[in-house]
Design a protein around this motif. Structure first.
Motif, PDB file in Angstrom:
ATOM      1  N   UNK A   1     -18.082  16.939  -2.212  1.00 53.84           N
ATOM      2  CA  UNK A   1     -17.172  17.981  -1.757  1.00 53.84           C
ATOM      3  C   UNK A   1     -16.643  18.772  -2.945  1.00 53.84           C
ATOM      4  N   UNK A   2     -16.444  20.074  -2.753  1.00 49.94           N
ATOM      5  CA  UNK A   2     -15.849  20.882  -3.815  1.00 49.94           C
ATOM      6  C   UNK A   2     -14.402  20.458  -4.025  1.00 49.94           C
ATOM      7  N   UNK A   3     -13.938  20.578  -5.248  1.00 46.62           N
ATOM      8  CA  UNK A   3     -12.553  20.217  -5.562  1.00 46.62           C
ATOM      9  C   UNK A   3     -11.570  21.111  -4.811  1.00 46.62           C
ATOM     10  N   UNK A   4     -10.466  20.556  -4.377  1.00 41.62           N
ATOM     11  CA  UNK A   4      -9.420  21.415  -3.811  1.00 41.62           C
ATOM     12  C   UNK A   4      -8.917  22.390  -4.875  1.00 41.62           C
ATOM     13  N   UNK A   5      -8.701  23.633  -4.475  1.00 37.39           N
ATOM     14  CA  UNK A   5      -8.152  24.668  -5.361  1.00 37.39           C
ATOM     15  C   UNK A   5      -9.023  24.892  -6.601  1.00 37.39           C
ATOM     16  N   UNK A   6     -10.350  24.800  -6.429  1.00 38.08           N
ATOM     17  CA  UNK A   6     -11.239  24.884  -7.596  1.00 38.08           C
ATOM     18  C   UNK A   6     -11.168  26.233  -8.296  1.00 38.08           C
ATOM     19  N   UNK A   7     -10.638  27.256  -7.635  1.00 38.20           N
ATOM     20  CA  UNK A   7     -10.528  28.569  -8.253  1.00 38.20           C
ATOM     21  C   UNK A   7      -9.604  28.601  -9.452  1.00 38.20           C
ATOM     22  N   UNK A   8      -8.744  27.591  -9.595  1.00 43.50           N
ATOM     23  CA  UNK A   8      -7.883  27.507 -10.777  1.00 43.50           C
ATOM     24  C   UNK A   8      -8.650  26.996 -11.991  1.00 43.50           C
ATOM     25  N   UNK A   9      -9.798  26.343 -11.742  1.00 39.37           N
ATOM     26  CA  UNK A   9     -10.554  25.723 -12.829  1.00 39.37           C
ATOM     27  C   UNK A   9     -11.828  26.481 -13.178  1.00 39.37           C
ATOM     28  N   UNK A  10     -12.515  26.992 -12.161  1.00 40.57           N
ATOM     29  CA  UNK A  10     -13.788  27.688 -12.371  1.00 40.57           C
ATOM     30  C   UNK A  10     -13.549  29.187 -12.300  1.00 40.57           C
ATOM     31  N   UNK A  11     -14.023  29.903 -13.317  1.00 41.64           N
ATOM     32  CA  UNK A  11     -13.637  31.306 -13.480  1.00 41.64           C
ATOM     33  C   UNK A  11     -14.788  32.300 -13.343  1.00 41.64           C
ATOM     34  N   UNK A  12     -15.961  31.855 -12.958  1.00 43.55           N
ATOM     35  CA  UNK A  12     -17.040  32.821 -12.700  1.00 43.55           C
ATOM     36  C   UNK A  12     -17.986  32.259 -11.650  1.00 43.55           C
ATOM     37  N   UNK A  13     -18.735  33.160 -11.016  1.00 40.74           N
ATOM     38  CA  UNK A  13     -19.557  32.764  -9.874  1.00 40.74           C
ATOM     39  C   UNK A  13     -20.696  31.834 -10.255  1.00 40.74           C
ATOM     40  N   UNK A  14     -21.215  31.954 -11.495  1.00 41.32           N
ATOM     41  CA  UNK A  14     -22.299  31.065 -11.912  1.00 41.32           C
ATOM     42  C   UNK A  14     -21.852  29.615 -11.921  1.00 41.32           C
ATOM     43  N   UNK A  15     -20.634  29.380 -12.437  1.00 41.21           N
ATOM     44  CA  UNK A  15     -20.121  28.008 -12.490  1.00 41.21           C
ATOM     45  C   UNK A  15     -19.820  27.476 -11.093  1.00 41.21           C
ATOM     46  N   UNK A  16     -19.297  28.343 -10.220  1.00 40.95           N
ATOM     47  CA  UNK A  16     -19.027  27.917  -8.838  1.00 40.95           C
ATOM     48  C   UNK A  16     -20.338  27.530  -8.157  1.00 40.95           C
ATOM     49  N   UNK A  17     -21.376  28.353  -8.336  1.00 40.11           N
ATOM     50  CA  UNK A  17     -22.673  28.057  -7.717  1.00 40.11           C
ATOM     51  C   UNK A  17     -23.268  26.765  -8.272  1.00 40.11           C
ATOM     52  N   UNK A  18     -23.099  26.536  -9.569  1.00 39.89           N
ATOM     53  CA  UNK A  18     -23.606  25.311 -10.183  1.00 39.89           C
ATOM     54  C   UNK A  18     -22.924  24.079  -9.595  1.00 39.89           C
ATOM     55  N   UNK A  19     -21.594  24.132  -9.479  1.00 38.18           N
ATOM     56  CA  UNK A  19     -20.845  22.998  -8.944  1.00 38.18           C
ATOM     57  C   UNK A  19     -21.148  22.800  -7.459  1.00 38.18           C
ATOM     58  N   UNK A  20     -21.314  23.905  -6.720  1.00 41.78           N
ATOM     59  CA  UNK A  20     -21.698  23.795  -5.304  1.00 41.78           C
ATOM     60  C   UNK A  20     -23.062  23.114  -5.162  1.00 41.78           C
ATOM     61  N   UNK A  21     -23.987  23.464  -6.047  1.00 37.89           N
ATOM     62  CA  UNK A  21     -25.310  22.853  -6.006  1.00 37.89           C
ATOM     63  C   UNK A  21     -25.232  21.360  -6.294  1.00 37.89           C
ATOM     64  N   UNK A  22     -24.419  20.979  -7.275  1.00 35.37           N
ATOM     65  CA  UNK A  22     -24.261  19.565  -7.601  1.00 35.37           C
ATOM     66  C   UNK A  22     -23.612  18.800  -6.447  1.00 35.37           C
ATOM     67  N   UNK A  23     -22.634  19.454  -5.780  1.00 35.64           N
ATOM     68  CA  UNK A  23     -21.991  18.817  -4.636  1.00 35.64           C
ATOM     69  C   UNK A  23     -22.990  18.633  -3.486  1.00 35.64           C
ATOM     70  N   UNK A  24     -23.844  19.631  -3.270  1.00 31.95           N
ATOM     71  CA  UNK A  24     -24.867  19.526  -2.219  1.00 31.95           C
ATOM     72  C   UNK A  24     -25.838  18.393  -2.519  1.00 31.95           C
ATOM     73  N   UNK A  25     -26.255  18.274  -3.785  1.00 32.50           N
ATOM     74  CA  UNK A  25     -27.180  17.206  -4.166  1.00 32.50           C
ATOM     75  C   UNK A  25     -26.523  15.847  -3.984  1.00 32.50           C
ATOM     76  N   UNK A  26     -25.217  15.752  -4.274  1.00 29.11           N
ATOM     77  CA  UNK A  26     -24.520  14.469  -4.101  1.00 29.11           C
ATOM     78  C   UNK A  26     -24.436  14.105  -2.624  1.00 29.11           C
ATOM     79  N   UNK A  27     -24.267  15.099  -1.749  1.00 25.69           N
ATOM     80  CA  UNK A  27     -24.241  14.820  -0.306  1.00 25.69           C
ATOM     81  C   UNK A  27     -25.608  14.337   0.180  1.00 25.69           C
ATOM     82  N   UNK A  28     -26.654  14.965  -0.349  1.00 29.81           N
ATOM     83  CA  UNK A  28     -28.016  14.563   0.056  1.00 29.81           C
ATOM     84  C   UNK A  28     -28.290  13.114  -0.346  1.00 29.81           C
ATOM     85  N   UNK A  29     -27.864  12.765  -1.554  1.00 32.91           N
ATOM     86  CA  UNK A  29     -28.121  11.416  -2.049  1.00 32.91           C
ATOM     87  C   UNK A  29     -27.344  10.354  -1.273  1.00 32.91           C
ATOM     88  N   UNK A  30     -26.141  10.756  -0.799  1.00 35.48           N
ATOM     89  CA  UNK A  30     -25.329   9.792  -0.061  1.00 35.48           C
ATOM     90  C   UNK A  30     -25.779   9.665   1.401  1.00 35.48           C
TER      91      UNK A  30
END
Length: 277
Positions: A248-277
């Motif tokens: 799952x994405x972090x609550x209030x992640x907009x305070x930590x991630x400041x550009x769309x590339x980083x948001x997309x990267x973290x979203x991809x990692x979260x999706x992969x973690x869901x698939x693995x679980x």
């Protein structure tokens, strides 16, 4: 002089030594480090701890070294001459002192902050070599020689956007502010939020450092962004277990991630973690 941590500002031992060494050597202290590691805040706290004025010169891409000394307003003088003003007979009326002039003529020893020097043109540091080394400069329009009555404590910050000239570096005392470890960061957080629950703080710091460790992150979250994020977590009454949900994405992640590339990267990692679980 001894600059140490206070109840409102935590300073690492190596940074405290660097400040004291620069003051003893009477050299500018050049601070480098990630944005958000407290370089500007240090100058503010140093001035407050000494009870002296802080003069801040914010550098931009268009800033010229001459502006730190003085500016001559020839346009106003021309206009006044056309209007027949008596002011035109004294050219000093059209000389505007810059931050270095103000620091040199201050009634007590000030702290002069030259903030983000690497934003300026590459020749900018070289153009200040003599003035920062000799603590004096000449005013060509009036023939006046301005000398420092009390040698200011000079703090220069850089975000490493440009390399600084060797001749300039030789005249500075250099210190790189390393990113704080978990224990130091916990102390900093408690200065801002003394009532924060230990479990929430420990979990948030663990998640925060995991996020900073993500490979290929374009901009790692900084100390100031952690403080903002925790403020939101406290305001929304987020529980520690809400931060530990895998995939799952972090609550209030907009305070930590400041550009769309980083948001997309973290979203991809979260999706992969869901698939693995």
């Amino acid at each position: 002089m001894s600059f140490i941590s206070t109840s409102s500002y935590i300073v690492a031992d190596d940074l405290s030594l660097a400040v004291n060494a620069a003051v003893t050597l009477e050299k500018p202290l050049l601070l480098k480090g990630e944005p958000g590691t407290g370089k500007t805040r240090l100058a503010e706290e140093l001035a407050a701890s000494l009870g002296v004025p802080l003069l801040r010169w914010q550098i931009k891409s268009t800033t010229k070294a001459q502006q730190g000394l003085y500016e001559y307003d020839a346009v106003s003088r021309l206009r006044d001459s056309q209007l027949g003003s008596d002011k035109v007979h004294d050219i000093a009326n059209y000389i505007k002192p810059g931050k270095l002039w103000q620091a040199f003529t201050a009634p007590e020893r000030p702290v002069l902050l030259i903030d983000e020097i690497d934003k300026a043109d590459i020749e900018f540091p070289n153009d200040l070599l003599h003035e920062l080394d000799q603590m004096e400069f000449h005013v060509y329009e009036t023939g006046e020689q301005v000398r420092a009555e009390h040698r200011p404590i000079v703090i220069i910050t850089s975000n490493n956007e440009k390399e600084l000239p060797d001749a300039f570096l030789r005249r500075c005392f250099f210190h790189y502010i390393k990113f704080p470890d978990a224990d130091t960061l916990a102390e900093i957080v408690k200065v801002h939020y003394p009532a924060i629950q230990q479990r929430l703080l420990s979990t948030a710091l663990e998640v925060f450092f995991d996020l900073r460790a993500v490979p290929n992150l374009k901009k790692k979250p900084s100390t100031s962004e952690l403080i903002d994020w925790l403020k939101l977590l406290l305001a929304e009454q987020i529980r520690p277990e809400d931060l530990q949900q895998k995939g799952q994405l972090l609550p209030m992640f907009g305070a930590l991630l400041k550009n769309e590339q980083d948001v997309q990267l973290v979203e991809k990692l979260a999706f992969m973690a869901r698939r693995q679980s």
